[in-house]
Design a protein around this motif. Structure first.
Motif, PDB file in Angstrom:
ATOM      1  N   SER A  96       0.832  -1.194   0.000  1.00  0.00           N
ATOM      2  CA  SER A  96       0.000   0.000   0.000  1.00  0.00           C
ATOM      3  C   SER A  96       0.871   1.250   0.000  1.00  0.00           C
ATOM      4  O   SER A  96       1.642   1.480   0.946  1.00  0.00           O
ATOM      5  N   TRP A  97       0.735   2.076  -1.043  1.00  0.00           N
ATOM      6  CA  TRP A  97       1.568   3.274  -1.121  1.00  0.00           C
ATOM      7  C   TRP A  97       1.097   4.350  -0.146  1.00  0.00           C
ATOM      8  O   TRP A  97       1.821   5.287   0.159  1.00  0.00           O
ATOM      9  N   ARG A  98      -0.150   4.239   0.344  1.00  0.00           N
ATOM     10  CA  ARG A  98      -0.607   5.179   1.368  1.00  0.00           C
ATOM     11  C   ARG A  98       0.107   4.939   2.694  1.00  0.00           C
ATOM     12  O   ARG A  98       0.225   5.858   3.506  1.00  0.00           O
ATOM     13  N   ASN A  99       0.562   3.706   2.905  1.00  0.00           N
ATOM     14  CA  ASN A  99       1.149   3.338   4.192  1.00  0.00           C
ATOM     15  C   ASN A  99       2.660   3.113   4.137  1.00  0.00           C
ATOM     16  O   ASN A  99       3.355   3.350   5.127  1.00  0.00           O
ATOM     17  N   PHE A 100       3.181   2.662   2.993  1.00  0.00           N
ATOM     18  CA  PHE A 100       4.586   2.252   2.950  1.00  0.00           C
ATOM     19  C   PHE A 100       5.579   3.393   3.145  1.00  0.00           C
ATOM     20  O   PHE A 100       6.489   3.276   3.981  1.00  0.00           O
ATOM     21  N   PRO A 101       5.499   4.522   2.393  1.00  0.00           N
ATOM     22  CA  PRO A 101       6.538   5.545   2.528  1.00  0.00           C
ATOM     23  C   PRO A 101       6.685   6.084   3.947  1.00  0.00           C
ATOM     24  O   PRO A 101       7.802   6.250   4.445  1.00  0.00           O
ATOM     25  N   ILE A 102       5.584   6.381   4.620  1.00  0.00           N
ATOM     26  CA  ILE A 102       5.707   6.942   5.963  1.00  0.00           C
ATOM     27  C   ILE A 102       6.151   5.880   6.966  1.00  0.00           C
ATOM     28  O   ILE A 102       6.880   6.181   7.920  1.00  0.00           O
ATOM     29  N   THR A 103       5.749   4.627   6.752  1.00  0.00           N
ATOM     30  CA  THR A 103       6.223   3.550   7.624  1.00  0.00           C
ATOM     31  C   THR A 103       7.732   3.414   7.515  1.00  0.00           C
ATOM     32  O   THR A 103       8.444   3.342   8.523  1.00  0.00           O
ATOM     33  N   ALA A 108      13.326   4.441   9.210  1.00  0.00           N
ATOM     34  CA  ALA A 108      14.634   4.966   8.822  1.00  0.00           C
ATOM     35  C   ALA A 108      15.111   6.036   9.800  1.00  0.00           C
ATOM     36  O   ALA A 108      16.306   6.099  10.131  1.00  0.00           O
ATOM     37  N   ALA A 109      14.194   6.884  10.268  1.00  0.00           N
ATOM     38  CA  ALA A 109      14.572   7.903  11.250  1.00  0.00           C
ATOM     39  C   ALA A 109      15.089   7.250  12.526  1.00  0.00           C
ATOM     40  O   ALA A 109      16.104   7.676  13.100  1.00  0.00           O
ATOM     41  N   LEU A 110      14.408   6.189  12.974  1.00  0.00           N
ATOM     42  CA  LEU A 110      14.833   5.492  14.192  1.00  0.00           C
ATOM     43  C   LEU A 110      16.141   4.731  13.965  1.00  0.00           C
ATOM     44  O   LEU A 110      17.025   4.722  14.840  1.00  0.00           O
ATOM     45  N   PHE A 111      16.281   4.118  12.802  1.00  0.00           N
ATOM     46  CA  PHE A 111      17.518   3.408  12.478  1.00  0.00           C
ATOM     47  C   PHE A 111      18.706   4.362  12.477  1.00  0.00           C
ATOM     48  O   PHE A 111      19.752   4.078  13.072  1.00  0.00           O
ATOM     49  N   CYS A 112      18.546   5.481  11.778  1.00  0.00           N
ATOM     50  CA  CYS A 112      19.653   6.442  11.693  1.00  0.00           C
ATOM     51  C   CYS A 112      19.940   7.081  13.050  1.00  0.00           C
ATOM     52  O   CYS A 112      21.099   7.378  13.366  1.00  0.00           O
ATOM     53  N   ALA A 149      16.328  14.325   8.287  1.00  0.00           N
ATOM     54  CA  ALA A 149      15.591  14.344   7.023  1.00  0.00           C
ATOM     55  C   ALA A 149      14.424  13.352   7.058  1.00  0.00           C
ATOM     56  O   ALA A 149      13.305  13.678   6.621  1.00  0.00           O
ATOM     57  N   TYR A 150      14.668  12.159   7.576  1.00  0.00           N
ATOM     58  CA  TYR A 150      13.589  11.167   7.672  1.00  0.00           C
ATOM     59  C   TYR A 150      12.528  11.608   8.677  1.00  0.00           C
ATOM     60  O   TYR A 150      11.323  11.421   8.450  1.00  0.00           O
ATOM     61  N   ALA A 151      12.952  12.183   9.805  1.00  0.00           N
ATOM     62  CA  ALA A 151      11.991  12.672  10.795  1.00  0.00           C
ATOM     63  C   ALA A 151      11.139  13.803  10.226  1.00  0.00           C
ATOM     64  O   ALA A 151       9.938  13.893  10.514  1.00  0.00           O
ATOM     65  N   THR A 152      11.743  14.643   9.401  1.00  0.00           N
ATOM     66  CA  THR A 152      10.999  15.715   8.750  1.00  0.00           C
ATOM     67  C   THR A 152       9.943  15.160   7.807  1.00  0.00           C
ATOM     68  O   THR A 152       8.814  15.663   7.748  1.00  0.00           O
ATOM     69  N   GLU A 153      10.302  14.102   7.077  1.00  0.00           N
ATOM     70  CA  GLU A 153       9.307  13.477   6.189  1.00  0.00           C
ATOM     71  C   GLU A 153       8.132  12.937   6.983  1.00  0.00           C
ATOM     72  O   GLU A 153       6.967  13.078   6.575  1.00  0.00           O
ATOM     73  N   TRP A 156       5.971  15.825   7.960  1.00  0.00           N
ATOM     74  CA  TRP A 156       5.252  16.378   6.823  1.00  0.00           C
ATOM     75  C   TRP A 156       4.088  15.499   6.374  1.00  0.00           C
ATOM     76  O   TRP A 156       3.042  16.012   5.966  1.00  0.00           O
ATOM     77  N   THR A 157       4.265  14.191   6.395  1.00  0.00           N
ATOM     78  CA  THR A 157       3.298  13.281   5.776  1.00  0.00           C
ATOM     79  C   THR A 157       2.373  12.586   6.760  1.00  0.00           C
ATOM     80  O   THR A 157       1.505  11.824   6.340  1.00  0.00           O
ATOM     81  N   ARG A 158       2.556  12.807   8.040  1.00  0.00           N
ATOM     82  CA  ARG A 158       1.650  12.168   9.007  1.00  0.00           C
ATOM     83  C   ARG A 158       0.246  12.748   8.866  1.00  0.00           C
ATOM     84  O   ARG A 158       0.052  13.851   8.347  1.00  0.00           O
ATOM     85  N   ALA A 159      -0.735  11.991   9.347  1.00  0.00           N
ATOM     86  CA  ALA A 159      -2.127  12.396   9.207  1.00  0.00           C
ATOM     87  C   ALA A 159      -2.437  13.606  10.076  1.00  0.00           C
ATOM     88  O   ALA A 159      -1.980  13.696  11.222  1.00  0.00           O
TER      89      ALA A 159
END
Length: 321
Positions: A96-103, A108-112, A149-153, A156-159
């Motif tokens: 699901s592209w509605r869910n995958f990018p933000i997931t 990635a933010a937590l990993f980095c 950068a990942y945290a910013t995404e 930006w994209t959270r509901a």
């Protein structure tokens, strides 16, 4: 809003960026949009991070391997996301592209973040001054940039309130990501069986971490695969039951783990100096007592995450009723 792309037209959507203006997909112009530029920053910063480390071989041991894996993994998946958006292939993507990018962005933010903390704490500080240390410090800086950068995404994209979007963009969905990530870090710290196999109570704690991780992962996978309608019960009710069970399980682990690890009555070691493995500080090595303490702290963090998850999930059930 679904995205449709043909060979001759470019379709835009106003909900994918979370910034209030359209995002162009299926064209190189997707890279000139704010979200596209942000993903380019993610791509470049992770690429530079692992390139700097690889060029001087500045990674050794489990913690060094974890950091290197983090940067390579984040670079690869970000590249895939950019290719999908440039080619307008969202409809053909298996998840699901509605869910995958933000997931992914949340993971990635937590990993980095973990790499930005673990790598300098367990590796960089032990390097002698020179080219390798300089590269390692620079890699840490770029890892921090990638994390931001990942945290910013995610921000930006959270509901937003009242916005119709995928579950993973909501607070409960993001909490699921945090819960599974913290569980993975716990598993890394208890990778040595001698930390828990001598006491059945500690084995129960490991079972708690495993069961709750699996349940949260199932909830994430159901959303990524758009399979929530396959459940025999309404999805909000399933989430509430899952969160309640996890809170109860983690509450027991929060009591049992410190009790049996740090109380002498139960064979624990209340002071770090009592652990012979902490006597000599070796490079790239985290001693047993530090591992036990880290697990206790992470257990408390995950319990708080599950409590917040329960509150939000219960609210969804009441709203539905």
């Amino acid at each position: 809003m679904p995205v449709t792309v043909t060979r001759t037209t470019i379709t835009t959507t106003s909900s994918s960026s979370g910034l209030g203006f359209p995002t162009t997909v299926g064209s190189a112009r997707a890279l000139t949009q704010p979200l596209g530029l942000l993903r380019l920053l993610q791509l470049i910063s992770t690429c530079v991070a692992f390139s700097l480390v690889a060029s001087v071989g500045a990674w050794t041991g489990n913690m060094g391997n974890w950091s290197m894996f983090t940067w390579c993994f984040c670079f690869a998946v970000t590249l895939v996301i950019l290719i999908v958006e440039l080619g307008g292939l969202q409809a053909r993507f298996p998840l699901s592209w509605r869910n995958f990018p933000i997931t992914y962005a949340c993971y990635a933010a937590l990993f980095c973040l973990s790499a930005s903390i673990i790598y300098p704490a367990t590796y960089v500080q032990f390097l002698s001054h020179g080219r390798s240390r300089d590269h390692a410090i620079a890699a840490t800086a770029f890892s921090c940039i990638a994390c931001l950068a990942y945290a910013t995404e995610v921000a930006w994209t959270r509901a937003r309130p009242g916005e119709i979007t995928g579950y993973m963009a909501t607070v409960p969905g993001l909490l699921k990501v945090l819960e599974t990530f913290v569980a993975c870090i716990i598993f890394a710290f208890i990778s040595e069986p001698y930390l828990y196999q001598h006491q059945p109570a500690l084995e129960w704690c490991v079972a708690v971490y495993s069961i709750c991780f699996i349940l949260a992962a199932v909830a994430i996978l159901l959303n990524l695969g758009d399979c929530t309608n396959m459940l025999p019960v309404p999805f909000p009710s399933f989430l509430s039951a899952l969160a309640l069970l996890s809170v109860l399980f983690y509450a027991t682990a929060l009591v049992i783990w410190p009790l049996y690890q740090f109380d002498e009555k139960y064979g624990g070691q209340p002071r770090r100096s009592m652990d012979v493995s902490c006597g000599n500080r070796h490079t790239y090595y985290v001693c047993s007592w530090d591992r036990r303490l880290a697990v206790a702290i992470l257990t408390a963090i995950n319990l708080l995450a599950y409590v917040a998850d329960l509150v939000y999930s219960a609210r969804l059930v009441f709203v539905r009723v």
